[in-house]
Design a protein around this motif. Sequence first.
Motif, mmCIF file in Angstrom:
data_model
loop_
_atom_site.group_PDB
_atom_site.id
_atom_site.type_symbol
_atom_site.label_atom_id
_atom_site.label_comp_id
_atom_site.label_asym_id
_atom_site.label_seq_id
_atom_site.Cartn_x
_atom_site.Cartn_y
_atom_site.Cartn_z
ATOM 1 N N VAL A 1 4.823 7.324 -0.904
ATOM 2 C CA VAL A 1 5.558 6.770 0.240
ATOM 3 C C VAL A 1 4.770 5.572 0.722
ATOM 4 O O VAL A 1 3.558 5.483 0.511
ATOM 5 C CB VAL A 1 5.715 7.804 1.383
ATOM 6 C CG1 VAL A 1 6.621 8.936 0.956
ATOM 7 C CG2 VAL A 1 4.390 8.322 1.871
ATOM 8 N N PRO A 2 5.432 4.611 1.362
ATOM 9 C CA PRO A 2 4.697 3.476 1.906
ATOM 10 C C PRO A 2 3.635 3.961 2.896
ATOM 11 O O PRO A 2 3.872 4.862 3.686
ATOM 12 C CB PRO A 2 5.766 2.654 2.625
ATOM 13 C CG PRO A 2 7.063 3.085 2.000
ATOM 14 C CD PRO A 2 6.863 4.514 1.603
ATOM 15 N N ALA A 3 2.449 3.362 2.809
ATOM 16 C CA ALA A 3 1.360 3.729 3.717
ATOM 17 C C ALA A 3 1.622 3.155 5.096
ATOM 18 O O ALA A 3 2.079 2.019 5.223
ATOM 19 C CB ALA A 3 0.030 3.241 3.176
ATOM 20 N N ARG A 4 1.341 3.953 6.101
ATOM 21 C CA ARG A 4 1.423 3.460 7.468
ATOM 22 C C ARG A 4 0.109 2.773 7.812
ATOM 23 O O ARG A 4 -0.917 3.050 7.207
ATOM 24 C CB ARG A 4 1.676 4.618 8.430
ATOM 25 C CG ARG A 4 3.000 5.304 8.164
ATOM 26 C CD ARG A 4 3.326 6.328 9.221
ATOM 27 N NE ARG A 4 2.153 7.038 9.698
ATOM 28 C CZ ARG A 4 2.056 8.348 9.854
ATOM 29 N NH1 ARG A 4 3.072 9.103 9.558
ATOM 30 N NH2 ARG A 4 0.960 8.900 10.296
ATOM 31 N N ASP A 5 0.138 1.917 8.799
ATOM 32 C CA ASP A 5 -1.066 1.204 9.209
ATOM 33 C C ASP A 5 -2.153 2.125 9.721
ATOM 34 O O ASP A 5 -3.339 1.831 9.610
ATOM 35 C CB ASP A 5 -0.734 0.157 10.283
ATOM 36 C CG ASP A 5 0.050 -0.999 9.717
ATOM 37 O OD1 ASP A 5 -0.040 -1.249 8.487
ATOM 38 O OD2 ASP A 5 0.757 -1.672 10.490
ATOM 39 N N ASP A 6 -1.781 3.294 10.275
ATOM 40 C CA ASP A 6 -2.781 4.213 10.835
ATOM 41 C C ASP A 6 -3.312 5.210 9.806
ATOM 42 O O ASP A 6 -4.095 6.073 10.135
ATOM 43 C CB ASP A 6 -2.238 4.941 12.050
ATOM 44 C CG ASP A 6 -0.984 5.744 11.759
ATOM 45 O OD1 ASP A 6 -0.341 5.498 10.720
ATOM 46 O OD2 ASP A 6 -0.648 6.620 12.562
ATOM 47 N N ASP A 7 -2.877 5.101 8.533
ATOM 48 C CA ASP A 7 -3.390 6.001 7.473
ATOM 49 C C ASP A 7 -4.709 5.509 6.941
ATOM 50 O O ASP A 7 -5.017 4.413 6.783
ATOM 51 C CB ASP A 7 -2.384 6.093 6.318
ATOM 52 C CG ASP A 7 -1.217 7.033 6.666
ATOM 53 O OD1 ASP A 7 -1.316 7.731 7.680
ATOM 54 O OD2 ASP A 7 -0.237 7.028 5.917
ATOM 55 N N GLU B 1 11.879 11.226 4.165
ATOM 56 C CA GLU B 1 10.752 10.397 3.724
ATOM 57 C C GLU B 1 11.204 9.476 2.594
ATOM 58 O O GLU B 1 11.911 9.911 1.696
ATOM 59 C CB GLU B 1 9.594 11.261 3.225
ATOM 60 C CG GLU B 1 8.827 11.940 4.319
ATOM 61 C CD GLU B 1 7.570 12.585 3.785
ATOM 62 O OE1 GLU B 1 6.525 11.915 3.777
ATOM 63 O OE2 GLU B 1 7.654 13.756 3.386
ATOM 64 N N LYS C 1 0.860 5.749 -0.118
ATOM 65 C CA LYS C 1 0.155 7.023 0.006
ATOM 66 C C LYS C 1 0.718 7.973 -1.053
ATOM 67 O O LYS C 1 1.938 8.144 -1.167
ATOM 68 C CB LYS C 1 0.384 7.606 1.396
ATOM 69 C CG LYS C 1 -0.251 8.960 1.602
ATOM 70 C CD LYS C 1 0.031 9.486 2.995
ATOM 71 C CE LYS C 1 -0.559 10.858 3.163
ATOM 72 N NZ LYS C 1 -0.272 11.405 4.491
ATOM 73 N N ARG D 1 0.858 -1.191 0.000
ATOM 74 C CA ARG D 1 0.000 0.000 0.000
ATOM 75 C C ARG D 1 0.882 1.225 0.000
ATOM 76 O O ARG D 1 1.944 1.241 0.606
ATOM 77 C CB ARG D 1 -0.882 -0.020 1.238
ATOM 78 C CG ARG D 1 -1.897 -1.140 1.199
ATOM 79 C CD ARG D 1 -2.841 -1.116 2.376
ATOM 80 N NE ARG D 1 -3.184 0.240 2.763
ATOM 81 C CZ ARG D 1 -3.301 0.642 4.018
ATOM 82 N NH1 ARG D 1 -3.127 -0.191 4.993
ATOM 83 N NH2 ARG D 1 -3.625 1.880 4.307
#
Length: 55
Positions: free
Chosen positions: A49-55, A32, A4, A2
């Motif tokens: 950028v790689p998506a964070r789990d909290d996005d 970043e 962003k 995933r």
Amino acid sequence: MRAKVLERFSAGAPRGSWPAEEYAAERRAKGEPATVVMDLESDAFLVVVPARDDD
């Protein structure tokens, strides 16, 4: 994976102009892990950028 999307740039930039690569380099300089990918459907370069789990 995933990702962003931070910014999108038209693939029709003037010859020799790389705005997506320049933007990604600025983001990497700030820590970043930005990369540039091509979105063929919209004919645009995306800076992601790689998506964070909290996005």
